[in-house]
Design an enzyme around this catalytic site. Structure first.
Site, PDB file in Angstrom:
ATOM      1  N   PRO A  77      -5.148  -3.263   7.094  1.00 45.70           N
ATOM      2  CA  PRO A  77      -4.359  -2.017   7.073  1.00 45.70           C
ATOM      3  C   PRO A  77      -4.064  -1.545   5.658  1.00 45.70           C
ATOM      4  O   PRO A  77      -3.674  -2.324   4.789  1.00 45.70           O
ATOM      5  CB  PRO A  77      -3.085  -2.412   7.814  1.00 45.70           C
ATOM      6  CG  PRO A  77      -3.529  -3.464   8.770  1.00 45.70           C
ATOM      7  CD  PRO A  77      -4.592  -4.242   8.031  1.00 45.70           C
ATOM      8  N   CYS A  78      -4.260  -0.248   5.461  1.00 42.66           N
ATOM      9  CA  CYS A  78      -4.239   0.296   4.102  1.00 42.66           C
ATOM     10  C   CYS A  78      -2.892   0.864   3.701  1.00 42.66           C
ATOM     11  O   CYS A  78      -2.713   1.247   2.554  1.00 42.66           O
ATOM     12  CB  CYS A  78      -5.292   1.391   3.970  1.00 42.66           C
ATOM     13  SG  CYS A  78      -4.961   2.865   4.970  1.00 42.66           S
ATOM     14  N   GLN A  79      -1.914   0.926   4.599  1.00 46.93           N
ATOM     15  CA  GLN A  79      -0.664   1.589   4.248  1.00 46.93           C
ATOM     16  C   GLN A  79       0.030   0.953   3.056  1.00 46.93           C
ATOM     17  O   GLN A  79       0.720   1.619   2.299  1.00 46.93           O
ATOM     18  CB  GLN A  79       0.290   1.603   5.450  1.00 46.93           C
ATOM     19  CG  GLN A  79      -0.140   2.546   6.559  1.00 46.93           C
ATOM     20  CD  GLN A  79      -1.083   1.889   7.549  1.00 46.93           C
ATOM     21  OE1 GLN A  79      -1.662   0.842   7.272  1.00 46.93           O
ATOM     22  NE2 GLN A  79      -1.250   2.495   8.700  1.00 46.93           N
ATOM     23  N   PHE A  81      -1.295  -0.051   0.361  1.00 49.86           N
ATOM     24  CA  PHE A  81      -1.863   0.437  -0.889  1.00 49.86           C
ATOM     25  C   PHE A  81      -1.719   1.943  -1.034  1.00 49.86           C
ATOM     26  O   PHE A  81      -1.835   2.474  -2.122  1.00 49.86           O
ATOM     27  CB  PHE A  81      -3.362   0.114  -0.956  1.00 49.86           C
ATOM     28  CG  PHE A  81      -3.671  -1.351  -0.893  1.00 49.86           C
ATOM     29  CD1 PHE A  81      -3.366  -2.182  -1.945  1.00 49.86           C
ATOM     30  CD2 PHE A  81      -4.270  -1.891   0.223  1.00 49.86           C
ATOM     31  CE1 PHE A  81      -3.661  -3.534  -1.895  1.00 49.86           C
ATOM     32  CE2 PHE A  81      -4.570  -3.237   0.283  1.00 49.86           C
ATOM     33  CZ  PHE A  81      -4.259  -4.065  -0.778  1.00 49.86           C
TER      34      PHE A  81
END
Length: 354
Positions: A77-79, A81
């Site tokens: 999950p990229c949230q 970054f």
């Protein structure tokens, strides 16, 4: 030869589609997919089969039997970054690359592909990821890729980390682009445009319904009179500033007070450019440039799926909100296909030398 892959944090399977579908690559089969989104896992299982695990990857790993695989792909999950996350310092989701690499090791994979937001490229975590991969016996390389360069009708910049067991074969990374921005005067075909992706679709007429999304996602919504007036106040290529100039009486006060920034908010897509990045709430024009180029409405779910590169025969499961989240969180399949072709070329000589 068909190679075995594991897709972690798979979502609906945009990455799997690029590796598995012959329209993109076609040299792989999925033996395992893991994600904690129930609707997304229903979508993945419907389209690809294989074993699907819905749940927390760390809890699953405690007693899981990880199947053998040639490659592990996925995007933690990229949230944590993302620049959209104002509280990203200390976000626990930054550490989910660790179980990703645990699966790489336990599966015996010789290659892995990890994708994330562009901001990962300059984050301290990238050095940690590469150091851990090196301890596990992998060489790595990393690049920021634009999905429009690989045939997706959308400009979306993503960090791609590739890892491989060292040998005589070195990957030609990043993969060579298949398309180029027209102003570069390249011999490659120009970036695919919004018109190419959705220009053949009719005006949507079906009324929005409650419950599970039908297979036809090209659905007309029912805006309020105020929303319709706002849409009509935005000219081709315009945005919230045009709304403020043309119809200040129905412009939100917060936009009037904010005189700079946010030039994509309440904006119209351009016919002859790729789409902007499609996010999970593309059906809300106040979230970005998601108005149709000339019709007075936000883009439909079908249009958003096409702008990601999903073919119409890919079946999504879930409610409208769940399907929108699956579309916006996906890896555009054309980019995944380019990575799949690269990995397939890597595995052939590696398998012979094993």
């Amino acid at each position: 030869m068909t190679w075995k892959l594991i897709d972690l944090f798979s979502g609906a399977g945009g990455m799997s589609l690029g590796f598995i579908d012959p329209r993109f690559c076609g040299d792989f089969e999925c033996v395992l997919a893991v994600d904690n989104d129930k609707a997304a896992m229903a979508t993945h299982e419907h389209n690809f089969g294989g074993v699907s695990v819905c749940g927390n990857i760390e809890h699953w790993l405690e007693d899981a039997v990880v199947p053998a695989a040639d490659v592990v792909i996925g995007g933690p999950p990229c949230q944590g970054f993302s620049l959209l996350n104002k509280k990203r310092d200390g976000d626990s989701r930054r550490a989910l690359w660790e179980p990703f690499l645990d699966v790489v090791v336990r599966s015996g994979a010789r290659v892995f592909i990890m994708e994330n937001v562009a901001e990962l490229f300059r984050s301290p975590e990238l050095a940690d990821i590469r150091a851990r991969a090196a301890r596990d016996g992998f060489q790595t390389d990393v690049a920021i890729l634009n999905t429009a360069d690989y045939g997706a009708p959308q400009t979306r910049r993503r960090t791609i980390v590739i890892g491989w067991k060292p040998g005589s074969w070195q990957p030609e990374f990043p993969p060579l682009p298949t398309h180029a921005e027209s102003k570069l005067r390249s011999n490659l075909p120009p970036w695919r445009t919004v018109r190419e992706a959705i220009g053949d679709l009719p005006v949507p007429t079906m009324l929005e319904i409650e419950g599970p999304a039908p297979l036809n996602l090209h659905i007309k919504r029912t805006p309020t009179d105020k929303s319709l007036k706002r849409y009509r106040a935005v000219p081709p290529g315009g945005n919230r500033f045009d709304l403020q100039r043309n119809a200040p009486e129905i412009t939100p006060d917060c936009w009037i007070r904010k005189t700079s920034g946010g030039t994509d908010l309440f904006g119209r897509l351009w016919w002859d450019r790729p789409s902007v990045t499609i996010r999970t709430e593309f059906y809300k024009p106040e979230k970005g440039r998601y108005l149709h180029p000339d019709q007075h409405r936000p883009i439909t779910h079908r249009e958003a799926a096409r702008l990601m590169g999903f073919p119409d025969d890919f079946h999504f499961h879930g409610t409208k909100v769940e399907v929108a989240r699956q579309i916006g969180n996906a890896v555009p399949p054309p980019l995944a296909g380019a990575l799949g072709r690269l990995v397939s070329a890597m595995l052939a000589p590696m398998a012979k030398s094993a």
